[in-house]
Design a protein around this motif. Structure first.
Motif, PDB file in Angstrom:
ATOM      1  N   ASP A   4       0.809  -1.210   0.000  1.00 15.38           N
ATOM      2  CA  ASP A   4       0.000   0.000   0.000  1.00 15.38           C
ATOM      3  C   ASP A   4       0.846   1.265   0.000  1.00 15.38           C
ATOM      4  O   ASP A   4       0.364   2.351   0.272  1.00 15.38           O
ATOM      5  N   ILE A   6       2.665   4.062  -2.069  1.00 11.37           N
ATOM      6  CA  ILE A   6       2.645   4.592  -3.426  1.00 11.37           C
ATOM      7  C   ILE A   6       3.935   5.332  -3.764  1.00 11.37           C
ATOM      8  O   ILE A   6       4.380   5.331  -4.910  1.00 11.37           O
ATOM      9  N   GLU A  31      -1.018   4.829   0.081  1.00 11.03           N
ATOM     10  CA  GLU A  31      -2.121   5.059  -0.846  1.00 11.03           C
ATOM     11  C   GLU A  31      -3.366   5.561  -0.126  1.00 11.03           C
ATOM     12  O   GLU A  31      -3.676   5.139   0.992  1.00 11.03           O
ATOM     13  N   PHE A  65       8.171   5.141  -7.178  1.00  9.35           N
ATOM     14  CA  PHE A  65       6.770   5.544  -7.324  1.00  9.35           C
ATOM     15  C   PHE A  65       6.001   4.430  -8.013  1.00  9.35           C
ATOM     16  O   PHE A  65       6.361   4.015  -9.120  1.00  9.35           O
ATOM     17  N   ARG A  66       5.003   3.921  -7.348  1.00 12.12           N
ATOM     18  CA  ARG A  66       4.169   2.824  -7.855  1.00 12.12           C
ATOM     19  C   ARG A  66       5.023   1.627  -8.291  1.00 12.12           C
ATOM     20  O   ARG A  66       4.790   1.001  -9.306  1.00 12.12           O
ATOM     21  N   GLY A  82       1.502   8.596 -13.425  1.00 12.37           N
ATOM     22  CA  GLY A  82       0.464   8.918 -12.458  1.00 12.37           C
ATOM     23  C   GLY A  82       0.777   9.921 -11.374  1.00 12.37           C
ATOM     24  O   GLY A  82       0.185   9.862 -10.292  1.00 12.37           O
ATOM     25  N   LYS A 174      -2.464   9.307  -9.769  1.00  9.70           N
ATOM     26  CA  LYS A 174      -2.653   8.476  -8.582  1.00  9.70           C
ATOM     27  C   LYS A 174      -2.120   9.200  -7.342  1.00  9.70           C
ATOM     28  O   LYS A 174      -2.544   8.927  -6.229  1.00  9.70           O
TER      29      LYS A 174
END
Length: 273
Positions: A4, A6, A31, A65-66, A82, A174
């Motif tokens: 979770d 991000i 997130e 990132f992600r 994002g 995001k």
């Protein structure tokens, strides 16, 4: 990296000549949270934003990132996966309409080709209609319905702030980086903006990293707070934990030997507002 998480920075440094603007910054953003980055003037907050978004390249360290490492990539590549941001000073295209500002923010997701634009193909017309409909939806979402044809510079200040966020949302982020979104607002506008920031998180599902100076806003909005001073992280935790941290109080108020008691009391009241 936890499932979770991000955004994660690992010992990120940013030097300008002999000045260490950031030193070994470790930051983890979860997130669907609102994470505030605070600190006195010159603490390195905006530098952190610039490094995270790759407007400035870090001197060392890692940024994830992600699930992808992004330090060293180009800003538009960060946006493509994002991440969007706003700035302390509003950076709208002042001489075009509100809806045109939002359409600019959609360019990453438009499928039209130069060939299709020249010959006005059905696919291009369909793409343009989708973009226009989405821009109208975003105008309504930011409470600017029916104002799309107004030139951006003619909108009230608070509406310009909302429009800038709408343009950032047009890129379908995001993670949204908001740099002092309430700066220059009156109390009514601040209250509306706070509600709006919650709405972005709750209804759109966008994670928010926020720079903010007013502690009452930080306390009301934040799930977690990171405090910087002279480019270093000095505290992190829940808003209440950070607010009472002696290192944070010292960073904001300075040494008791140097600052008159009356001034310290006034500053402490501001920190605890």
């Amino acid at each position: 990296m936890a499932h979770d998480t991000i955004l994660l920075t690992n010992k990120v440094c940013c030097n300008f000549g002999g000045l260490k603007a950031l030193s070994d910054l470790d930051l983890e953003i979860i997130e669907n949270s609102i994470h505030s980055l605070i600190g006195p003037n010159g603490a390195g907050k905006t530098t952190a934003f610039n490094v995270i978004s790759q407007n400035i390249k870090p001197t060392s360290g890692e940024i994830w990132f992600r699930g992808a490492r992004i330090d060293g990539v180009k800003p538009h590549q960060v946006a493509e996966i994002g991440m969007s941001r706003t700035y302390q000073n509003i950076r709208l295209f002042a001489n075009v309409t509100a809806i045109e500002n939002i359409l600019v923010g959609m360019h990453l997701h438009l499928r039209s080709t130069w060939w299709g634009s020249i010959f006005n193909t059905p696919a291009t017309r369909a793409d343009e209609k989708r973009a226009h409909d989405e821009a109208l939806r975003l105008l309504e979402f930011v409470d600017l319905k029916g104002r799309g044809d107004i030139i951006a510079r003619n909108l009230p200040y608070g509406d310009q702030r909302r429009l800038e966020i709408a343009r950032a949302l047009a890129a379908q982020p995001k993670l949204l980086l908001l740099d002092e979104p309430t700066a220059g607002m009156n109390p009514h506008e601040i209250s509306d903006m706070m509600d709006f920031i919650r709405k972005v998180r709750d209804e759109v599902g966008v994670t928010i990293l926020l720079i903010e100076h007013q502690m009452r806003i930080v306390m009301a909005l934040s799930d977690k707070v990171t405090v910087l001073d002279h480019g270093q992280k000095i505290a992190e935790g829940l808003p209440k934990e950070v607010q009472g941290n002696p290192a944070v109080i010292e960073a904001y108020l300075g040494s008791g030997k140097l600052v008159p008691k009356k001034a310290r009391d006034a500053a402490r009241a501001t920190l605890n507002a």
